[in-house]
Design an enzyme around this catalytic site. Structure first.
Site, PDB file in Angstrom:
ATOM      1  N   MET A  88      12.095  21.757 -13.656  1.00 11.52           N
ATOM      2  CA  MET A  88      12.722  21.695 -12.334  1.00 11.52           C
ATOM      3  C   MET A  88      13.092  23.090 -11.823  1.00 11.52           C
ATOM      4  O   MET A  88      12.793  23.456 -10.674  1.00 11.52           O
ATOM      5  CB  MET A  88      13.964  20.797 -12.366  1.00 11.52           C
ATOM      6  CG  MET A  88      13.672  19.323 -12.524  1.00 11.52           C
ATOM      7  SD  MET A  88      12.724  18.617 -11.163  1.00 11.52           S
ATOM      8  CE  MET A  88      13.941  18.602  -9.851  1.00 11.52           C
ATOM      9  N   LYS A 145      20.192  21.110 -18.318  1.00 10.78           N
ATOM     10  CA  LYS A 145      20.545  19.758 -18.723  1.00 10.78           C
ATOM     11  C   LYS A 145      21.967  19.454 -18.265  1.00 10.78           C
ATOM     12  O   LYS A 145      22.861  20.285 -18.436  1.00 10.78           O
ATOM     13  CB  LYS A 145      20.466  19.672 -20.248  1.00 10.78           C
ATOM     14  CG  LYS A 145      19.739  18.476 -20.769  1.00 10.78           C
ATOM     15  CD  LYS A 145      19.666  18.503 -22.278  1.00 10.78           C
ATOM     16  CE  LYS A 145      18.286  18.749 -22.828  1.00 10.78           C
ATOM     17  NZ  LYS A 145      17.201  17.984 -22.267  1.00 10.78           N
ATOM     18  N   ASN A 186      21.372  16.892 -12.427  1.00  9.51           N
ATOM     19  CA  ASN A 186      21.875  15.543 -12.138  1.00  9.51           C
ATOM     20  C   ASN A 186      23.266  15.342 -12.713  1.00  9.51           C
ATOM     21  O   ASN A 186      23.459  14.558 -13.636  1.00  9.51           O
ATOM     22  CB  ASN A 186      20.939  14.491 -12.741  1.00  9.51           C
ATOM     23  CG  ASN A 186      19.873  14.065 -11.762  1.00  9.51           C
ATOM     24  OD1 ASN A 186      20.068  14.159 -10.546  1.00  9.51           O
ATOM     25  ND2 ASN A 186      18.759  13.605 -12.276  1.00  9.51           N
ATOM     26  N   SER A 200      16.033  15.741  -5.270  1.00  7.53           N
ATOM     27  CA  SER A 200      15.158  14.642  -5.667  1.00  7.53           C
ATOM     28  C   SER A 200      13.719  14.949  -5.326  1.00  7.53           C
ATOM     29  O   SER A 200      13.430  15.638  -4.353  1.00  7.53           O
ATOM     30  CB  SER A 200      15.560  13.338  -4.979  1.00  7.53           C
ATOM     31  OG  SER A 200      14.642  12.332  -5.348  1.00  7.53           O
ATOM     32  N   LYS A 242      23.225  11.582  -4.321  1.00  8.13           N
ATOM     33  CA  LYS A 242      22.039  11.623  -5.199  1.00  8.13           C
ATOM     34  C   LYS A 242      22.094  10.485  -6.217  1.00  8.13           C
ATOM     35  O   LYS A 242      21.082   9.859  -6.535  1.00  8.13           O
ATOM     36  CB  LYS A 242      21.954  12.977  -5.919  1.00  8.13           C
ATOM     37  CG  LYS A 242      20.860  13.056  -7.005  1.00  8.13           C
ATOM     38  CD  LYS A 242      19.490  13.000  -6.412  1.00  8.13           C
ATOM     39  CE  LYS A 242      18.296  12.867  -7.328  1.00  8.13           C
ATOM     40  NZ  LYS A 242      18.302  13.207  -8.691  1.00  8.13           N
ATOM     41  N   HIS A 282      21.171   7.378  -4.462  1.00 11.33           N
ATOM     42  CA  HIS A 282      19.718   7.465  -4.256  1.00 11.33           C
ATOM     43  C   HIS A 282      18.992   6.961  -5.506  1.00 11.33           C
ATOM     44  O   HIS A 282      18.073   6.144  -5.433  1.00 11.33           O
ATOM     45  CB  HIS A 282      19.321   8.913  -3.952  1.00 11.33           C
ATOM     46  CG  HIS A 282      17.851   9.190  -4.118  1.00 11.33           C
ATOM     47  ND1 HIS A 282      17.267   9.340  -5.366  1.00 11.33           N
ATOM     48  CD2 HIS A 282      16.856   9.317  -3.221  1.00 11.33           C
ATOM     49  CE1 HIS A 282      15.963   9.545  -5.209  1.00 11.33           C
ATOM     50  NE2 HIS A 282      15.689   9.532  -3.924  1.00 11.33           N
ATOM     51  N   ASN A 283      19.407   7.447  -6.667  1.00 12.13           N
ATOM     52  CA  ASN A 283      18.740   7.028  -7.899  1.00 12.13           C
ATOM     53  C   ASN A 283      18.966   5.543  -8.177  1.00 12.13           C
ATOM     54  O   ASN A 283      18.067   4.857  -8.663  1.00 12.13           O
ATOM     55  CB  ASN A 283      19.240   7.855  -9.089  1.00 12.13           C
ATOM     56  CG  ASN A 283      18.636   9.245  -9.105  1.00 12.13           C
ATOM     57  OD1 ASN A 283      18.268   9.769  -8.061  1.00 12.13           O
ATOM     58  ND2 ASN A 283      18.548   9.841 -10.267  1.00 12.13           N
ATOM     59  N   GLU A 330      16.654   3.710  -6.136  1.00  7.86           N
ATOM     60  CA  GLU A 330      15.333   3.865  -6.756  1.00  7.86           C
ATOM     61  C   GLU A 330      15.139   2.814  -7.869  1.00  7.86           C
ATOM     62  O   GLU A 330      14.069   2.213  -7.980  1.00  7.86           O
ATOM     63  CB  GLU A 330      15.268   5.289  -7.319  1.00  7.86           C
ATOM     64  CG  GLU A 330      13.999   5.701  -7.985  1.00  7.86           C
ATOM     65  CD  GLU A 330      14.159   7.111  -8.583  1.00  7.86           C
ATOM     66  OE1 GLU A 330      14.601   8.039  -7.871  1.00  7.86           O
ATOM     67  OE2 GLU A 330      13.877   7.275  -9.781  1.00  7.86           O
TER      68      GLU A 330
HETATM   69  P1  NDP Z   1      16.067  19.674 -18.820  1.00  7.34           P
HETATM   70  O1  NDP Z   1      17.030  18.687 -18.343  1.00  7.34           O
HETATM   71  O2  NDP Z   1      15.086  19.275 -19.876  1.00  7.34           O
HETATM   72  O3  NDP Z   1      16.885  20.952 -19.340  1.00  7.34           O
HETATM   73  C1  NDP Z   1      16.240  22.052 -19.932  1.00  7.34           C
HETATM   74  C2  NDP Z   1      16.878  23.341 -19.450  1.00  7.34           C
HETATM   75  O4  NDP Z   1      18.266  23.360 -19.791  1.00  7.34           O
HETATM   76  C3  NDP Z   1      16.264  24.528 -20.122  1.00  7.34           C
HETATM   77  O5  NDP Z   1      16.203  25.583 -19.215  1.00  7.34           O
HETATM   78  C4  NDP Z   1      17.244  24.812 -21.235  1.00  7.34           C
HETATM   79  O6  NDP Z   1      17.221  26.132 -21.689  1.00  7.34           O
HETATM   80  C5  NDP Z   1      18.539  24.541 -20.520  1.00  7.34           C
HETATM   81  N1  NDP Z   1      19.655  24.338 -21.440  1.00  7.34           N
HETATM   82  C6  NDP Z   1      19.885  23.259 -22.220  1.00  7.34           C
HETATM   83  N2  NDP Z   1      21.031  23.419 -22.902  1.00  7.34           N
HETATM   84  C7  NDP Z   1      21.532  24.634 -22.559  1.00  7.34           C
HETATM   85  C8  NDP Z   1      22.697  25.337 -22.907  1.00  7.34           C
HETATM   86  N3  NDP Z   1      23.591  24.836 -23.766  1.00  7.34           N
HETATM   87  N4  NDP Z   1      22.895  26.548 -22.344  1.00  7.34           N
HETATM   88  C9  NDP Z   1      22.012  27.054 -21.477  1.00  7.34           C
HETATM   89  N5  NDP Z   1      20.897  26.415 -21.087  1.00  7.34           N
HETATM   90  C10 NDP Z   1      20.667  25.210 -21.613  1.00  7.34           C
HETATM   91  O7  NDP Z   1      15.247  20.340 -17.613  1.00  7.34           O
HETATM   92  P2  NDP Z   1      14.664  19.702 -16.262  1.00  7.34           P
HETATM   93  O8  NDP Z   1      14.013  20.852 -15.593  1.00  7.34           O
HETATM   94  O9  NDP Z   1      13.901  18.462 -16.510  1.00  7.34           O
HETATM   95  O10 NDP Z   1      15.955  19.269 -15.454  1.00  7.34           O
HETATM   96  C11 NDP Z   1      16.970  20.184 -15.082  1.00  7.34           C
HETATM   97  C12 NDP Z   1      18.052  19.443 -14.359  1.00  7.34           C
HETATM   98  O11 NDP Z   1      17.502  18.834 -13.197  1.00  7.34           O
HETATM   99  C13 NDP Z   1      18.690  18.315 -15.162  1.00  7.34           C
HETATM  100  O12 NDP Z   1      20.053  18.246 -14.866  1.00  7.34           O
HETATM  101  C14 NDP Z   1      17.977  17.087 -14.657  1.00  7.34           C
HETATM  102  O13 NDP Z   1      18.764  15.914 -14.812  1.00  7.34           O
HETATM  103  C15 NDP Z   1      17.791  17.446 -13.190  1.00  7.34           C
HETATM  104  N6  NDP Z   1      16.696  16.781 -12.505  1.00  7.34           N
HETATM  105  C16 NDP Z   1      15.512  16.556 -13.131  1.00  7.34           C
HETATM  106  C17 NDP Z   1      14.483  15.926 -12.468  1.00  7.34           C
HETATM  107  C18 NDP Z   1      13.182  15.724 -13.146  1.00  7.34           C
HETATM  108  O14 NDP Z   1      12.317  15.061 -12.536  1.00  7.34           O
HETATM  109  N7  NDP Z   1      12.973  16.243 -14.336  1.00  7.34           N
HETATM  110  C19 NDP Z   1      14.628  15.474 -11.080  1.00  7.34           C
HETATM  111  C20 NDP Z   1      15.876  15.828 -10.479  1.00  7.34           C
HETATM  112  C21 NDP Z   1      16.856  16.437 -11.189  1.00  7.34           C
HETATM  113  P3  NDP Z   1      16.249  26.557 -22.930  1.00  7.34           P
HETATM  114  O15 NDP Z   1      14.915  26.763 -22.317  1.00  7.34           O
HETATM  115  O16 NDP Z   1      16.860  27.790 -23.463  1.00  7.34           O
HETATM  116  O17 NDP Z   1      16.262  25.417 -23.904  1.00  7.34           O
END
Ligand code: NDP
Length: 477
Positions: A13, A75, A102, A128, A182, A185-186, A189
């Site tokens: 994302m 996350k 999220n 979204s 949001k 919205h979900n 969905e």
């Molecule tokens: P993830 O939810 O899988 O999160 C991974 C990211 O979080 C990586 O950059 C990781 O860093 C970082 N991270 C995890 N723990 C830590 C920590 N303790 N300190 C610092 N960084 C940390 O990634 P997504 O891209 O899928 O989603 C990001 C956000 O967007 C989430 O909140 C998700 O719910 C939301 N979202 C996702 C959608 C989707 O379709 N995937 C749609 C809309 C919203 P590292 O690389 O170092 O592990």
């Protein structure tokens, strides 16, 4: 050169959001806890715009122009707090932290209040559209202060999905309003997908049609009132063949629906606010039921011979039209309930959310994007105080026109033993809402009988109690 905006958290994302920003001409600062993600983003897409990568949070913050705007895309939950705690000591008053993950709106309210005390703006923002939306134009739902939106508005509006020349982004309201919207919205969905799944199930059982044939039906529906992203991808998924077995893809997928939790949050919040979002709740529980494999196996054994009368469809086209009409009417109910929930949250937390504008920004970019959101927008624009979307003249007529089909579908599904929790509960909601007298009167009587909880009368002011254990006289309570 300083960056206009930064993104920390460069998984799918964050990476795509950063690329979207760069493609729109913004200089984008980049950071991720593990540096490989930052490096690979620059290596793979560095030519798409101007990126300033940093390996430490301090360098990242130093690479931003003031007031700084930092998007956190990690996350949700603990990781978001961890990143905020790392960022805050490096920031200065008026800087803006945007949480685009999220988050639960209650967490956003907590974080916003804490950071406001330190002179920082915290903008919980719903995004979204999944991976593709983040890159090509998501629906963006920012909360937070109006002041922060002065800086963020132009940026967000330019990277958001555009529909009829309007960006799918609006300042939803203060503090947690964006994440609340949001969340709903979900939830919608979830309801939308459950309704689609029930329609598919009925068509399959009723017509004995193959997934590929049902894909064609959904494709046809996508040119009418139901036109939407989810209907479009339903046709796509149903038409897909598994390469390994040559079977329909949908037949090789384990029938246990998973969830990340936003549906559950929506239902929990609606319970707190006393808003009957039955469509979203049934959809969430239907996923839960599907996951209880052991119970399902035991019940299949116990009730092997307890099925209903198989659906006997005499007129194929009429049945398809009935299912379509039932789907549309149930969908209107789910959205009506979702918008009631938004209104209740808005009143509870003082957000002053414009429901018409919310419908407007869901028209593009997001997963529930659909043609009929235009109608919802019109309904709330015509009457911002509309008591229920169902009573807007357009939707009232649409639902009334579909009622005979809706009843036929729910009745025949019940007779055939096909579970249609969302179709059925939406119809029950509609009937409950329009009913002259509800059996709630009896519930009040029972409550007074066992717990002296009192009741009101139809013909007098005040509350009353009957001496159930005594002479059954009534007295004002
Ligand atoms: P993830 O939810 O899988 O999160 C991974 C990211 O979080 C990586 O950059 C990781 O860093 C970082 N991270 C995890 N723990 C830590 C920590 N303790 N300190 C610092 N960084 C940390 O990634 P997504 O891209 O899928 O989603 C990001 C956000 O967007 C989430 O909140 C998700 O719910 C939301 N979202 C996702 C959608 C989707 O379709 N995937 C749609 C809309 C919203 P590292 O690389 O170092 O592990």
């Amino acid at each position: 050169q300083l960056a206009q905006i930064g993104v920390t958290g460069l998984a799918v994302m964050g990476r795509n959001l950063a690329r979207n920003l760069a493609r729109h001409g913004y200089v984008v600062a980049l950071h991720n806890r593990s540096v490989e993600r930052t490096r690979s983003l620059v290596a793979d897409h560095g030519d798409e715009g101007t990126f300033i990568p940093s390996e430490s949070m301090a360098d990242f913050v130093a690479s931003l122009e003031r007031p700084r705007a930092v998007i956190i895309m990690v996350k949700a939950g603990g990781p978001t707090d961890a990143v905020i705690n790392e960022l805050v000591p490096l920031l200065e008053p008026d800087d803006i932290i945007i949480d685009a993950g999220n988050a639960h709106f209650a967490d956003t309210r907590r974080r916003e209040a804490a950071l406001r005390e330190q002179g920082l703006h915290f903008v919980g923002t719903g995004v979204s559209g999944g991976e593709e939306g983040a890159l090509l134009g998501p629906s963006i739902m920012p909360g937070g202060s109006a002041q922060s939106y002065e800086k963020l508005g132009p940026i967000f509006r330019s990277i958001a999905a555009q529909v009829d020349g309007e960006p799918c982004c609006v300042h939803v309201g203060p503090d947690g309003a964006g994440h609340f919207v949001k969340m709903v919205h979900n939830g919608i969905e979830y309801a939308d997908m459950q309704l689609i799944a029930e329609a598919y199930d009925l068509l399959r059982e009723g017509l004995g049609a193959s997934p590929a044939e049902i894909a064609d039906i959904f494709r046809t529906w996508n040119s009418g009132d139901l036109e939407s992203f989810l209907i479009e991808i339903t046709a796509d998924v149903l038409a897909h063949t598994d390469a390994k077995t040559g079977k329909a893809f949908v037949d090789v997928v384990l029938d246990q629906a998973e969830q990340k939790g936003t549906g559950r949050w929506t239902v929990q919040s609606a319970l707190d606010l006393g808003i009957p979002i039955t469509g979203i709740a049934e959809a969430t529980f239907a996923r839960a039921l599907s996951g209880h494999a052991d119970q399902r196996a035991a019940a299949r054994r116990a009730f092997a011979d307890a099925g209903g009368t198989p659906l006997a469809v005499a007129d194929r086209d009429a049945f398809i039209e009935d299912v379509r009409a039932a789907l549309y009417a149930s969908k209107v109910v789910a959205y009506a309930q979702g918008f009631d929930h938004i209104q209740a949250g808005s009143e509870e937390f003082g957000w002053n959310i414009d429901r018409g504008a919310t419908a407007m920004i869901w028209r593009g970019g997001c997963i529930i994007r659909a043609r009929f959101l235009n109608r919802i927008r019109e309904a709330y624009d015509n009457d911002p105080k509309l008591p229920s979307l169902l009573v807007d003249p357009y939707f009232a007529k649409a639902v009334a026109d579909g009622v005979p089909s809706w009843r036929r579908v729910v009745a025949s599904a019940a007779a055939a033993g096909i579970p249609t929790p969302a179709f059925s509960s939406s119809l029950a909601y509609y009937d409950g809402l329009r009913r002259d007298r509800l059996p709630a009167a009896l519930i009040q009587g029972l409550r007074d009988n066992f717990g002296a909880h009192t009741y009101r009368r139809v013909d007098a002011e005040g509350t009353f109690h009957t001496q159930w254990a005594g002479d059954r006289s009534e007295s004002p309570a």
